[in-house]
Design a protein around this motif. Structure first.
Motif, PDB file in Angstrom:
ATOM      1  N   ASN A 174       3.181  -2.037  -1.839  1.00 28.29           N
ATOM      2  CA  ASN A 174       2.721  -0.927  -2.685  1.00 28.29           C
ATOM      3  C   ASN A 174       3.490   0.360  -2.406  1.00 28.29           C
ATOM      4  O   ASN A 174       3.719   1.143  -3.317  1.00 28.29           O
ATOM      5  CB  ASN A 174       1.221  -0.724  -2.524  1.00 28.29           C
ATOM      6  CG  ASN A 174       0.417  -1.788  -3.223  1.00 28.29           C
ATOM      7  OD1 ASN A 174       0.806  -2.282  -4.283  1.00 28.29           O
ATOM      8  ND2 ASN A 174      -0.698  -2.183  -2.635  1.00 28.29           N
ATOM      9  N   GLY A 183      -5.064  -9.898  -1.894  1.00 25.44           N
ATOM     10  CA  GLY A 183      -4.242  -9.314  -2.955  1.00 25.44           C
ATOM     11  C   GLY A 183      -5.075  -8.889  -4.149  1.00 25.44           C
ATOM     12  O   GLY A 183      -4.867  -7.814  -4.731  1.00 25.44           O
ATOM     13  N   ASN A 191       0.159  -8.285  -6.521  1.00 25.11           N
ATOM     14  CA  ASN A 191      -0.655  -8.103  -5.312  1.00 25.11           C
ATOM     15  C   ASN A 191      -1.146  -9.428  -4.745  1.00 25.11           C
ATOM     16  O   ASN A 191      -1.192  -9.610  -3.531  1.00 25.11           O
ATOM     17  CB  ASN A 191      -1.833  -7.170  -5.588  1.00 25.11           C
ATOM     18  CG  ASN A 191      -1.429  -5.710  -5.568  1.00 25.11           C
ATOM     19  OD1 ASN A 191      -0.344  -5.358  -5.139  1.00 25.11           O
ATOM     20  ND2 ASN A 191      -2.299  -4.865  -6.052  1.00 25.11           N
ATOM     21  N   SER A 240      -6.948  -5.819  -3.240  1.00 24.41           N
ATOM     22  CA  SER A 240      -6.034  -4.680  -3.220  1.00 24.41           C
ATOM     23  C   SER A 240      -5.835  -4.122  -4.621  1.00 24.41           C
ATOM     24  O   SER A 240      -5.800  -2.905  -4.814  1.00 24.41           O
ATOM     25  CB  SER A 240      -4.692  -5.097  -2.622  1.00 24.41           C
ATOM     26  OG  SER A 240      -3.753  -4.066  -2.744  1.00 24.41           O
ATOM     27  N   SER A 241      -5.690  -4.992  -5.602  1.00 24.15           N
ATOM     28  CA  SER A 241      -5.550  -4.537  -6.988  1.00 24.15           C
ATOM     29  C   SER A 241      -6.787  -3.782  -7.446  1.00 24.15           C
ATOM     30  O   SER A 241      -6.693  -2.748  -8.105  1.00 24.15           O
ATOM     31  CB  SER A 241      -5.315  -5.723  -7.931  1.00 24.15           C
ATOM     32  OG  SER A 241      -4.040  -6.239  -7.769  1.00 24.15           O
ATOM     33  N   LEU A 297       0.847  -6.030   1.857  1.00 29.02           N
ATOM     34  CA  LEU A 297       0.435  -5.326   0.638  1.00 29.02           C
ATOM     35  C   LEU A 297       0.686  -3.826   0.748  1.00 29.02           C
ATOM     36  O   LEU A 297       1.098  -3.190  -0.218  1.00 29.02           O
ATOM     37  CB  LEU A 297      -1.036  -5.596   0.340  1.00 29.02           C
ATOM     38  CG  LEU A 297      -1.315  -6.967  -0.232  1.00 29.02           C
ATOM     39  CD1 LEU A 297      -2.799  -7.278  -0.172  1.00 29.02           C
ATOM     40  CD2 LEU A 297      -0.808  -7.054  -1.652  1.00 29.02           C
TER      41      LEU A 297
END
Length: 84
Positions: free
Chosen positions: A80, A16, A34, A19-20, A76
């Motif tokens: 998103n 997470g 995330n 991913s950010s 994720l």
């Protein structure tokens, strides 16, 4: 037994966070969302895998790590897409 769940949570949190960083979203809310989505995805994937293959994937090994990475990534992506 509980070590695998801890691995799922840690891998999901790292997924997470990554991913950010990769998505260019740098606010605290984006990081938190995330990371939470990564944890949820990893844990859900781990439990589903346990049900499907009918044997526990609860140890800290490569298989458990791969399941949590894939689950976190899929969750994720969906999270998103829904946020847009």
């Amino acid at each position: 037994c509980g070590v695998g769940i801890i691995v799922w949570i840690l891998v999901g949190a790292v997924g997470g966070w990554l991913s950010s960083r990769l998505s260019g979203r740098h606010s605290a809310a984006d990081y938190a969302l995330n990371i939470a989505a990564g944890i949820v995805g990893a844990v859900v994937a781990g439990f589903i895998t346990n049900l499907v293959i009918l044997r526990p994937v609860l140890s800290a090994n490569l298989q458990s790590g791969l399941v949590s990475v894939l689950g976190a990534a899929l969750f994720l992506i969906l999270a998103n897409l829904l946020r847009r």
